[in-house]
Write an enzyme that holds these catalytic residues in place. Structure first.
Site, PDB file in Angstrom:
ATOM      1  NE  ARG A 110      -3.893   0.690   1.879  1.00  0.00           N
ATOM      2  CZ  ARG A 110      -5.122   0.829   2.392  1.00  0.00           C
ATOM      3  NH1 ARG A 110      -5.329   1.615   3.432  1.00  0.00           N
ATOM      4  NH2 ARG A 110      -6.140   0.195   1.860  1.00  0.00           N
ATOM      5  CG  HIS A 137      -8.433   0.203  -2.824  1.00  0.00           C
ATOM      6  ND1 HIS A 137      -7.657  -0.884  -2.471  1.00  0.00           N
ATOM      7  CD2 HIS A 137      -9.076   0.577  -1.677  1.00  0.00           C
ATOM      8  CE1 HIS A 137      -7.830  -1.147  -1.191  1.00  0.00           C
ATOM      9  NE2 HIS A 137      -8.680  -0.280  -0.682  1.00  0.00           N
ATOM     10  CD  GLN A 140     -13.018  -1.637  -0.576  1.00  0.00           C
ATOM     11  OE1 GLN A 140     -12.218  -1.500   0.319  1.00  0.00           O
ATOM     12  NE2 GLN A 140     -14.229  -2.155  -0.365  1.00  0.00           N
ATOM     13  CG  ASP A 228     -13.710   6.360  -0.892  1.00  0.00           C
ATOM     14  OD1 ASP A 228     -13.748   6.210   0.357  1.00  0.00           O
ATOM     15  OD2 ASP A 228     -12.651   6.265  -1.547  1.00  0.00           O
ATOM     16  CB  CYS A 267     -14.058   1.257   0.240  1.00  0.00           C
ATOM     17  SG  CYS A 267     -13.376   2.919   0.408  1.00  0.00           S
ATOM     18  NE  ARG A 295     -10.750  -5.034   0.872  1.00  0.00           N
ATOM     19  CZ  ARG A 295      -9.882  -4.060   1.179  1.00  0.00           C
ATOM     20  NH1 ARG A 295     -10.294  -3.001   1.840  1.00  0.00           N
ATOM     21  NH2 ARG A 295      -8.622  -4.123   0.780  1.00  0.00           N
TER      22      ARG A 295
END
Ligand code: CP
Ligand code: NVA
Length: 315
Positions: A110, A137, A140, A228, A267, A295
């Protein structure tokens, strides 16, 4: 089936493999329902495997879900952060990748600049998984697609509305639209633009990607409504940006424009009162905690695909 496939974006897998990941996740999730969360799956397909995770940005879900995912697959995980590893003192990504590639079976990263995960993948010799960059991402979105399918909505032909900022999560959703054959309407202020690379590719694949400044038009008839944070990690919490995005809050009015059985995804972490109102976030259409749990199940499929061990893969 090769066992060294990096997952930097959804297109690295493609539509067939993504479909296989979703099916495998559903099967594995069902098969271990009675087991404690830390116990390995019955087949423990990654027994003896080690995942290294590098975090140059904060994380709760990605960190815990990868750790639990690899344990459930029978392997182990270790974490490096830039503050305590030599990366933070300037050791190159190439050298770090070559060292880790000798020591572990897969690497999750990340970070901020997408070129860093590309550089890591070029040198590691083991699969590198993008755990979020400023650009995308993808992990996700595998969880999001799994959640949508679990809630009874087939992906082909789906109408998905995105409201708010144009960011990394949205880019990967646009990419998913092209790969999984659904349409997307993006409600975002003037001057906010989705990443052309993902939009062009999704349109080439036959998906309709519409960008509108009218939030209600974006939401109209949608099967899934997604938003988001308005301020992603590394960005400034600017009052002007918040003001521009305020008309794009997902609230009861906006949800009433969507299909009656639409689900709401986020998310997380959420900023309730900004991008989503409390009544929607806590309401019956919100499936955000299913999405967060997923996830784990999604990471398992991604790890198995990367290591060439996804049993039901068809492409
Ligand atoms: N959604 C997500 O990636 O959460 P974290 O930042 O907590 O990992
Ligand atoms: N867009 C958000 C996602 C966090 C999981 C960010 O980059 O901060």
């Amino acid at each position: 089936m090769t066992g060294n496939r990096s997952f930097l974006d959804l297109a690295d897998a493609g539509g067939n493999a993504l479909a296989a990941m979703i099916h495998d996740a559903i099967d594995r999730k069902a098969a271990r329902r009675a087991l404690p969360k830390g116990q390995a799956d019955y087949d423990a397909p990654l027994a003896g495997h080690v995942l290294a995770m590098i975090f140059e940005k904060n994380s709760t879900r990605t960190r815990v879900s990868f750790d639990i995912a690899v344990r459930q697959l029978g392997g182990t995980a270790l974490i490096l952060d830039s503050g305590t590893s030599q990366l933070g003192r300037g050791e190159t990504i190439a050298d770090t990748a070559r060292v880790l590639g000798r020591m572990v079976d897969a690497i999750m990263v990340r970070t901020d600049d997408h070129s860093k995960v590309e550089e890591m993948a070029r040198h590691a010799g083991v699969p590198v998984i993008n755990g979020l960059t400023d650009q995308s991402h993808p992990c996700q979105i595998v969880a999001d697609l799994l959640t949508i399918v679990e809630h009874g909505k087939p992906l082909p032909g789906l109408q998905l509305a995105w409201l708010g900022d144009c960011n990394n999560v949205m880019n990967s959703l646009v990419e998913a639209a092209g790969l999984m054959k659904f349409d997307m309407r993006i409600g975002t202020p003037a001057g906010y633009v989705p990443d052309a690379q993902y939009v062009d590719e999704a349109r080439r694949a036959g998906s309709t990607i519409t960008v509108t400044q009218d939030a209600l038009e974006a939401a109209r008839g949608a099967d899934v409504v997604v938003t988001d944070t308005w301020v992603s990690m590394g960005q400034e919490h600017a009052a002007a940006k918040i003001a521009e995005l305020t008309p794009y809050q997902v609230n009861a009015d906006l949800m009433s424009a969507a299909s009656r059985d639409a689900v709401f995804l986020h998310c997380l972490p959420a900023h309730v009162g900004e991008e989503v109102s409390e009544d929607v976030f806590e309401g019956p259409q919100s499936v955000v905690f299913d999405e967060a749990e997923n996830r784990i199940h999604a990471q398992k499929s991604i790890l198995l695909w990367s290591l060439g061990k996804l049993g039901t893969e068809s492409g």
